[in-house]
Write a protein that holds these residues in place. Structure first.
Motif, mmCIF file in Angstrom:
data_model
loop_
_atom_site.group_PDB
_atom_site.id
_atom_site.type_symbol
_atom_site.label_atom_id
_atom_site.label_comp_id
_atom_site.label_asym_id
_atom_site.label_seq_id
_atom_site.Cartn_x
_atom_site.Cartn_y
_atom_site.Cartn_z
ATOM 1 N N ILE A 17 0.842 -1.187 0.000
ATOM 2 C CA ILE A 17 0.000 0.000 0.000
ATOM 3 C C ILE A 17 0.886 1.249 0.000
ATOM 4 O O ILE A 17 1.919 1.274 0.677
ATOM 5 N N PRO A 18 0.523 2.274 -0.749
ATOM 6 C CA PRO A 18 1.343 3.499 -0.765
ATOM 7 C C PRO A 18 1.414 4.146 0.615
ATOM 8 O O PRO A 18 0.451 4.106 1.392
ATOM 9 N N LYS A 19 2.533 4.757 0.896
ATOM 10 C CA LYS A 19 2.708 5.474 2.166
ATOM 11 C C LYS A 19 1.630 6.537 2.355
ATOM 12 O O LYS A 19 1.119 6.737 3.467
ATOM 13 N N SER A 20 1.266 7.205 1.282
ATOM 14 C CA SER A 20 0.291 8.289 1.363
ATOM 15 C C SER A 20 -1.092 7.818 1.790
ATOM 16 O O SER A 20 -1.936 8.624 2.186
ATOM 17 N N CYS A 21 -1.338 6.508 1.717
ATOM 18 C CA CYS A 21 -2.666 5.970 2.042
ATOM 19 C C CYS A 21 -2.713 5.253 3.387
ATOM 20 O O CYS A 21 -3.791 4.832 3.817
ATOM 21 N N ILE A 22 -1.570 5.100 4.044
ATOM 22 C CA ILE A 22 -1.534 4.221 5.212
ATOM 23 C C ILE A 22 -2.333 4.770 6.386
ATOM 24 O O ILE A 22 -2.954 4.008 7.142
ATOM 25 N N LEU A 23 -2.397 6.081 6.569
ATOM 26 C CA LEU A 23 -3.156 6.644 7.685
ATOM 27 C C LEU A 23 -4.656 6.451 7.474
ATOM 28 O O LEU A 23 -5.391 6.101 8.411
ATOM 29 N N GLU A 24 -5.112 6.680 6.253
ATOM 30 C CA GLU A 24 -6.530 6.454 5.958
ATOM 31 C C GLU A 24 -6.874 4.977 6.082
ATOM 32 O O GLU A 24 -7.945 4.616 6.580
ATOM 33 N N PHE A 25 -5.951 4.120 5.656
ATOM 34 C CA PHE A 25 -6.180 2.679 5.774
ATOM 35 C C PHE A 25 -6.324 2.278 7.242
ATOM 36 O O PHE A 25 -7.179 1.456 7.587
ATOM 37 N N ASN A 26 -5.502 2.856 8.093
ATOM 38 C CA ASN A 26 -5.602 2.544 9.516
ATOM 39 C C ASN A 26 -7.000 2.865 10.047
ATOM 40 O O ASN A 26 -7.617 2.050 10.744
ATOM 41 N N GLN A 27 -7.522 4.042 9.698
ATOM 42 C CA GLN A 27 -8.830 4.442 10.206
ATOM 43 C C GLN A 27 -9.960 3.633 9.577
ATOM 44 O O GLN A 27 -10.847 3.120 10.281
ATOM 45 N N ARG A 28 -9.925 3.493 8.265
ATOM 46 C CA ARG A 28 -11.055 2.869 7.563
ATOM 47 C C ARG A 28 -11.064 1.357 7.672
ATOM 48 O O ARG A 28 -12.136 0.734 7.594
ATOM 49 N N VAL A 29 -9.897 0.742 7.842
ATOM 50 C CA VAL A 29 -9.831 -0.726 7.886
ATOM 51 C C VAL A 29 -9.443 -1.236 9.275
ATOM 52 O O VAL A 29 -10.200 -1.976 9.910
ATOM 53 N N PHE A 30 -8.255 -0.857 9.754
ATOM 54 C CA PHE A 30 -7.817 -1.359 11.058
ATOM 55 C C PHE A 30 -8.800 -0.992 12.181
ATOM 56 O O PHE A 30 -9.125 -1.824 13.024
ATOM 57 N N ILE A 31 -9.278 0.263 12.168
ATOM 58 C CA ILE A 31 -10.160 0.720 13.241
ATOM 59 C C ILE A 31 -11.630 0.410 12.947
ATOM 60 O O ILE A 31 -12.297 -0.280 13.734
ATOM 61 N N ASP A 32 -12.137 0.907 11.799
ATOM 62 C CA ASP A 32 -13.569 0.825 11.524
ATOM 63 C C ASP A 32 -14.055 -0.595 11.243
ATOM 64 O O ASP A 32 -15.221 -0.911 11.512
ATOM 65 N N ILE A 33 -13.174 -1.448 10.695
ATOM 66 C CA ILE A 33 -13.605 -2.808 10.362
ATOM 67 C C ILE A 33 -13.019 -3.831 11.339
ATOM 68 O O ILE A 33 -13.760 -4.514 12.059
ATOM 69 N N ILE A 34 -11.707 -3.939 11.388
ATOM 70 C CA ILE A 34 -11.087 -5.027 12.146
ATOM 71 C C ILE A 34 -11.260 -4.845 13.652
ATOM 72 O O ILE A 34 -11.685 -5.777 14.358
ATOM 73 N N GLN A 35 -10.950 -3.658 14.162
ATOM 74 C CA GLN A 35 -11.016 -3.460 15.603
ATOM 75 C C GLN A 35 -12.466 -3.369 16.110
ATOM 76 O O GLN A 35 -12.835 -4.017 17.086
ATOM 77 N N ARG A 36 -13.307 -2.607 15.449
ATOM 78 C CA ARG A 36 -14.677 -2.420 15.927
ATOM 79 C C ARG A 36 -15.535 -3.662 15.758
ATOM 80 O O ARG A 36 -16.331 -4.001 16.635
ATOM 81 N N GLU A 37 -15.367 -4.352 14.651
ATOM 82 C CA GLU A 37 -16.198 -5.535 14.435
ATOM 83 C C GLU A 37 -15.658 -6.744 15.193
ATOM 84 O O GLU A 37 -16.409 -7.655 15.529
ATOM 85 N N ASN A 38 -14.329 -6.775 15.419
ATOM 86 C CA ASN A 38 -13.717 -7.783 16.293
ATOM 87 C C ASN A 38 -14.086 -9.209 15.884
ATOM 88 O O ASN A 38 -14.451 -10.045 16.714
ATOM 89 N N LYS A 39 -13.983 -9.493 14.580
ATOM 90 C CA LYS A 39 -14.397 -10.796 14.079
ATOM 91 C C LYS A 39 -13.239 -11.762 13.846
ATOM 92 O O LYS A 39 -13.455 -12.969 13.741
ATOM 93 N N SER A 40 -12.017 -11.251 13.733
ATOM 94 C CA SER A 40 -10.876 -12.129 13.448
ATOM 95 C C SER A 40 -9.715 -11.817 14.381
ATOM 96 O O SER A 40 -9.595 -10.703 14.894
#
Length: 534
Positions: free
Chosen positions: A394-417
């Motif tokens: 993933i490009p460096k320029s996208c990593i902060l948005e990826f953290n919020q939209r994927v790591f936080i909003d999907i993986i951490q909040r849904e807590n499925k895996s």
């Protein structure tokens, strides 16, 4: 006396004729039912000493039908157990001259996720069967130290052999029970890649059997088009039977440190700082810690019981924290110097006060850390289960948005895996664009990109479906919001257009090389690049 010898000779000829007839009957009558892809032609075209190395026993077929991911079940018609490289040459040439040709997949340790090493109704080549592809440590004035390694050899055996000479390769994967040919067909990455590049950047020469059955030695200066094509080429242009790997003096021990961060911005900033240092660490990785993805995981039991409890408590408080993992190599007599270097290196880092943890280990134990955890999980029946992993750049320029939209909003909040979930930077300049492996598209002025590894396991079909659906949602979201990722070990592409997007401007060259080295599309159909209906 002469008359008796003639009688014996005639009897021998008659017996031989009977045996040949029986073999012919077995070939055409017994094995023909397996012929979903015209594979019975093997028994009509191969010499007897080659065809006898084809196996249809239940155990061999079952083993070759799947891989580490346990997501795909594609039984081959035969499993081939070569003892020499020439055996593989004969096999591939037989396919190339057959009408139609049969599909072939080389299988190392089969650590792929989506059936990339399988070949439905074709022939799986068990590379571990080769007896003429060992490990030889060498030196030359022009090349320095290197080792010649058979394509079916495992990296753990390369490490053990080279360490006997005080030497070691410079770039690794996190897990060492992988074949040399397998990782070089992808890229081969770990926390050393920022410094030395992926494993494909540290190859001097290879022997390759193309899809035409041609045995070719290639390097940067000899048959260079094939050399660059095969490295990261997903097995599309040839089977690697030997690789010449760069070696350097091996350290004896490592200083192994993990630091905990509450803030992702600070975490990535410190990662990028460390990989920019001229005399910095030898290894840098990072990963997420959350409720279902605790501080210790199957990658290594780094933390003591008390330290793990401390870190997990912090993760429970914040929902997610980030662990920066740093390793510095050293020798026994270098301890004071190494400690000074680490202290200087960590100046200005902004990890959470009181959350730095240190460990000392042998070089081999550090590199082979995953194996220890694997054996524990095997004893509990928790290793040979589904592994619906998703890896990408993933490009460096996208990593902060990826953290919020994927790591936080999907993986951490849904807590499925349960993870683990890796995220760490690499230096773009350490990758060779002439090779087939592709990384994230370059944004203007960006010398750094990130690798992300979502590495959960699923014990049952319900968990598998949940994780697979989450992976697809992540990929769809990235596409919708313009995060241009490149799958590593890709398994979610289903059309030619998707593969064209993956390779981007390199697609034309990739297609040309396929037409040149495997025009009948015999090799590695499990990748589903050119065999869309496979």
């Amino acid at each position: 006396m002469a008359k008796a010898q003639n009688i014996l000779l005639r009897a021998y000829i008659i017996i031989l004729h009977i045996i040949n007839n029986l073999v012919s009957i077995i070939r055409t009558k017994i094995l023909t039912p397996w012929n979903n892809n015209n594979t019975s032609l093997l028994y009509q075209t191969l010499p007897l000493e080659i065809s006898t190395k084809l196996s249809i026993d239940t155990t061999s077929i079952k083993t070759a039908s799947s891989d580490f991911g346990k997501l795909v079940h594609d039984p081959p018609a035969f499993v081939f157990h070569p003892t020499t490289v020439s055996d593989i040459v004969h096999l591939v040439k037989s396919s190339y001259t057959a009408c139609p040709p049969f599909k072939i997949a080389a299988r190392g340790h089969s650590h792929s996720i989506g059936g990339q090493a399988t070949v439905k109704d074709g022939v799986v080549v068990e590379m571990s069967s080769l007896v003429d592809g060992g490990i030889k440590v060498c030196w030359s004035e022009s090349l320095g130290f290197y080792c010649d390694v058979g394509g079916g050899q495992l990296w753990i055996d390369v490490l053990r052999t080279t360490m006997e000479h005080g030497l070691a390769p410079v770039s690794w994967t996190d897990y060492l029970y992988l074949s040399v040919g397998g990782t070089l067909s992808n890229a081969g990455i770990s926390g050393q890649a920022f410094l030395h590049g992926p494993q494909i950047s540290n190859v001097l020469e290879m022997n390759v059997i193309t899809g035409k059955g041609d045995f070719i030695t290639c390097s940067k200066n000899m048959n260079s088009d094939l050399f660059y094509g095969v490295l990261g080429g997903l097995g599309q242009f040839g089977i690697i039977t030997r690789a010449r790997i760069v070696l350097q003096k091996a350290p004896t021990r490592v200083k192994w440190i993990r630091m905990i961060y509450e803030d992702f911005v600070t975490f990535t900033k410190d990662q990028e700082h460390l990989i920019s240092l001229n005399h910095g660490p030898n290894y840098v990785e990072g990963y997420l810690i959350m409720k279902k993805s605790p501080a210790n995981n199957w990658r290594s039991s780094f933390f003591s019981v008390d330290d793990e409890a401390k870190v997990n408590a912090l993760a429970s408080e914040y929902g997610v924290v980030y662990s920066l993992e740093v390793v510095k190599y050293y020798d026994n007599f270098d301890i004071p110097k190494t400690d000074e270097e680490l202290n200087e290196m960590f100046k200005g880092l902004n990890f959470k006060t009181g959350y730095i943890f240190k460990k000392d280990a042998t070089f081999i134990d550090f590199l082979n850390r995953v194996r220890t955890e694997e054996l524990k999980l095997q004893s509990k029946g928790l290793w040979d289960i589904h592994h619906p992993w998703l890896n990408f750049f993933i490009p460096k320029s996208c990593i902060l948005e990826f953290n919020q939209r994927v790591f936080i909003d999907i993986i951490q909040r849904e807590n499925k895996s349960a993870g683990p979930f890796l995220v760490y930077p690499m230096n773009r300049k350490k990758w060779d664009y002439r090779m087939s492996s592709v990384i994230s598209d370059e944004d203007e002025g960006e010398d750094v990109f990130y690798t992300v590894g979502l590495l959960p396991s699923a014990r049952n079909g319900e968990d598998l479906t949940t994780i697979e659906n989450q992976n697809k949602r992540i990929l769809k979201l990235c596409d919708e919001i313009g995060i241009n990722i490149k799958q590593y070990l890709p398994r979610y592409y289903e059309t030619k257009e998707e593969w064209m997007m993956h390779f981007g401007v390199q697609w034309g060259l990739f297609e040309e090389r396929k037409a040149k080295y495997d025009p009948k599309m015999i090799l590695s159909p499990g990748q589903k690049i050119f065999n869309f209906s496979y």
